[in-house]
Motif scaffolding. Structure first.
Motif, PDB file in Angstrom:
ATOM      1  N   GLN A 137       0.789  -1.228   0.000  1.00  0.00           N
ATOM      2  CA  GLN A 137       0.000   0.000   0.000  1.00  0.00           C
ATOM      3  C   GLN A 137       0.823   1.280   0.000  1.00  0.00           C
ATOM      4  N   SER A 138       2.103   1.178  -0.129  1.00  0.00           N
ATOM      5  CA  SER A 138       2.951   2.361  -0.085  1.00  0.00           C
ATOM      6  C   SER A 138       2.849   3.154  -1.392  1.00  0.00           C
ATOM      7  N   SER A 139       2.863   4.464  -1.286  1.00  0.00           N
ATOM      8  CA  SER A 139       2.853   5.294  -2.487  1.00  0.00           C
ATOM      9  C   SER A 139       4.257   5.463  -3.053  1.00  0.00           C
ATOM     10  N   ILE A 140       5.285   5.000  -2.319  1.00  0.00           N
ATOM     11  CA  ILE A 140       6.655   5.180  -2.800  1.00  0.00           C
ATOM     12  C   ILE A 140       7.431   3.872  -3.000  1.00  0.00           C
ATOM     13  N   GLU A 141       7.221   2.869  -2.148  1.00  0.00           N
ATOM     14  CA  GLU A 141       8.002   1.641  -2.290  1.00  0.00           C
ATOM     15  C   GLU A 141       7.253   0.447  -1.715  1.00  0.00           C
ATOM     16  N   ASN A 142       6.907  -0.481  -2.593  1.00  0.00           N
ATOM     17  CA  ASN A 142       6.229  -1.706  -2.173  1.00  0.00           C
ATOM     18  C   ASN A 142       7.190  -2.883  -2.274  1.00  0.00           C
ATOM     19  N   GLY A 143       6.842  -3.974  -1.626  1.00  0.00           N
ATOM     20  CA  GLY A 143       7.661  -5.179  -1.665  1.00  0.00           C
ATOM     21  C   GLY A 143       7.933  -5.690  -0.259  1.00  0.00           C
ATOM     22  N   TRP A 144       8.795  -6.678  -0.163  1.00  0.00           N
ATOM     23  CA  TRP A 144       9.123  -7.289   1.120  1.00  0.00           C
ATOM     24  C   TRP A 144       9.976  -6.340   1.955  1.00  0.00           C
ATOM     25  N   LYS A 145       9.607  -6.166   3.220  1.00  0.00           N
ATOM     26  CA  LYS A 145      10.322  -5.282   4.149  1.00  0.00           C
ATOM     27  C   LYS A 145      10.560  -6.044   5.453  1.00  0.00           C
ATOM     28  N   TYR A 146      11.720  -5.813   6.041  1.00  0.00           N
ATOM     29  CA  TYR A 146      12.016  -6.421   7.340  1.00  0.00           C
ATOM     30  C   TYR A 146      11.303  -5.642   8.447  1.00  0.00           C
ATOM     31  N   PHE A 147      10.776  -6.373   9.409  1.00  0.00           N
ATOM     32  CA  PHE A 147      10.182  -5.725  10.583  1.00  0.00           C
ATOM     33  C   PHE A 147      11.254  -4.926  11.324  1.00  0.00           C
ATOM     34  N   ILE A 148      12.467  -5.491  11.410  1.00  0.00           N
ATOM     35  CA  ILE A 148      13.575  -4.789  12.055  1.00  0.00           C
ATOM     36  C   ILE A 148      14.331  -4.029  10.973  1.00  0.00           C
ATOM     37  N   SER A 149      14.171  -2.715  10.967  1.00  0.00           N
ATOM     38  CA  SER A 149      14.885  -1.881   9.987  1.00  0.00           C
ATOM     39  C   SER A 149      14.857  -0.429  10.450  1.00  0.00           C
ATOM     40  N   ASP A 150      15.794   0.334   9.958  1.00  0.00           N
ATOM     41  CA  ASP A 150      15.878   1.762  10.278  1.00  0.00           C
ATOM     42  C   ASP A 150      15.844   2.008  11.788  1.00  0.00           C
ATOM     43  N   GLY A 151      16.480   1.132  12.545  1.00  0.00           N
ATOM     44  CA  GLY A 151      16.543   1.293  13.996  1.00  0.00           C
ATOM     45  C   GLY A 151      15.275   0.893  14.730  1.00  0.00           C
ATOM     46  N   ARG A 152      14.276   0.372  14.025  1.00  0.00           N
ATOM     47  CA  ARG A 152      13.029  -0.053  14.667  1.00  0.00           C
ATOM     48  C   ARG A 152      13.077  -1.534  15.005  1.00  0.00           C
ATOM     49  N   THR A 153      12.456  -1.887  16.120  1.00  0.00           N
ATOM     50  CA  THR A 153      12.300  -3.287  16.494  1.00  0.00           C
ATOM     51  C   THR A 153      11.060  -3.848  15.817  1.00  0.00           C
ATOM     52  N   THR A 154      10.891  -5.149  15.903  1.00  0.00           N
ATOM     53  CA  THR A 154       9.682  -5.778  15.367  1.00  0.00           C
ATOM     54  C   THR A 154       8.448  -5.190  16.037  1.00  0.00           C
ATOM     55  N   SER A 155       8.493  -5.037  17.352  1.00  0.00           N
ATOM     56  CA  SER A 155       7.348  -4.469  18.080  1.00  0.00           C
ATOM     57  C   SER A 155       7.039  -3.061  17.603  1.00  0.00           C
ATOM     58  N   GLU A 156       8.053  -2.256  17.376  1.00  0.00           N
ATOM     59  CA  GLU A 156       7.829  -0.879  16.923  1.00  0.00           C
ATOM     60  C   GLU A 156       7.205  -0.833  15.529  1.00  0.00           C
ATOM     61  N   THR A 157       7.605  -1.739  14.649  1.00  0.00           N
ATOM     62  CA  THR A 157       6.977  -1.812  13.326  1.00  0.00           C
ATOM     63  C   THR A 157       5.525  -2.237  13.457  1.00  0.00           C
ATOM     64  N   LEU A 158       5.256  -3.185  14.353  1.00  0.00           N
ATOM     65  CA  LEU A 158       3.868  -3.604  14.573  1.00  0.00           C
ATOM     66  C   LEU A 158       3.024  -2.446  15.100  1.00  0.00           C
ATOM     67  N   ILE A 159       3.600  -1.602  15.925  1.00  0.00           N
ATOM     68  CA  ILE A 159       2.883  -0.437  16.450  1.00  0.00           C
ATOM     69  C   ILE A 159       2.681   0.602  15.348  1.00  0.00           C
ATOM     70  N   GLU A 160       3.768   0.951  14.652  1.00  0.00           N
ATOM     71  CA  GLU A 160       3.717   2.041  13.672  1.00  0.00           C
ATOM     72  C   GLU A 160       2.992   1.671  12.388  1.00  0.00           C
TER      73      GLU A 160
END
Length: 181
Positions: A101-124
């Motif tokens: 659903q991204s307007s800029i970049e779709n595809g497979w993304k790691y939950f842990i990336s850009d300094g975020r934890t899996t939990s933080e990605t689940l929240i955000e």
């Protein structure tokens, strides 16, 4: 497209395509309403032959992060948690989700990336709760849903349901809060 239910219909369209169907997600009319209700999506996961789990959790983000890290390697799942649904898989390098659903970049993304934890990605990204839901002196559990993508294969009822989102591209409709479908 960010209309209600588009995440679920996109994940189910991917599931159909992964299992040999030709599905393009150009929803319109009643299908926009159908996929926005978790109860309808739960019924889809309970179709004959589909391997699914509904798991009660207290801390949505933290508990879901623990669960998905334990999934078998390279097996794809439909995950519904918080306010979002997506296809996920555990890999040797970490758990990933399929952004559709991204307007800029779709595809497979790691939950842990850009300094975020899996939990933080689940929240955000998924809108999962960080804390326990306490009301009226009680801790209220939330439910997450997991279904094996491959287990939808050859289910005729699933194929028929996907017909509601497989609209001709010349009849596609723009989402209420998006510029394209």
């Amino acid at each position: 497209d960010r209309t209600d239910g588009s995440c679920a219909s996109l994940a189910f369209a991917y599931t159909g395509n992964k299992n040999g169907l030709d599905i393009t997600d150009f929803r319109g009319g009643q299908s926009c309403k159908f996929f926005q209700y978790k109860s309808n999506n739960k019924e889809i996961m309970q179709l004959d032959g589909v391997k699914y789990q509904f798991i009660k959790v207290k801390k949505e983000a933290y508990d879901t992060a623990k669960i998905i890290k334990e999934l078998p390697i390279d097996k794809e799942y439909y995950l519904s948690v918080g306010k979002h649904a997506a296809i996920i898989k555990n890999t040797d390098k970490g758990v990933m989700y399929l952004e559709l659903q991204s307007s800029i970049e779709n595809g497979w993304k790691y939950f842990i990336s850009d300094g975020r934890t899996t939990s933080e990605t689940l929240i955000e990204r998924f809108g999962a709760r960080k804390t326990v839901n306490r009301q009226f002196g009680k801790v209220w559990e939330r439910e997450i849903a997991l279904a094996e993508v491959d287990s939808f294969k050859d289910n005729e009822e699933f194929r028929d349901l996907l017909g509601y989102i497989n609209t001709a591209s010349d009849k596609q409709k723009k989402g209420a809060s998006g510029y394209a479908k």
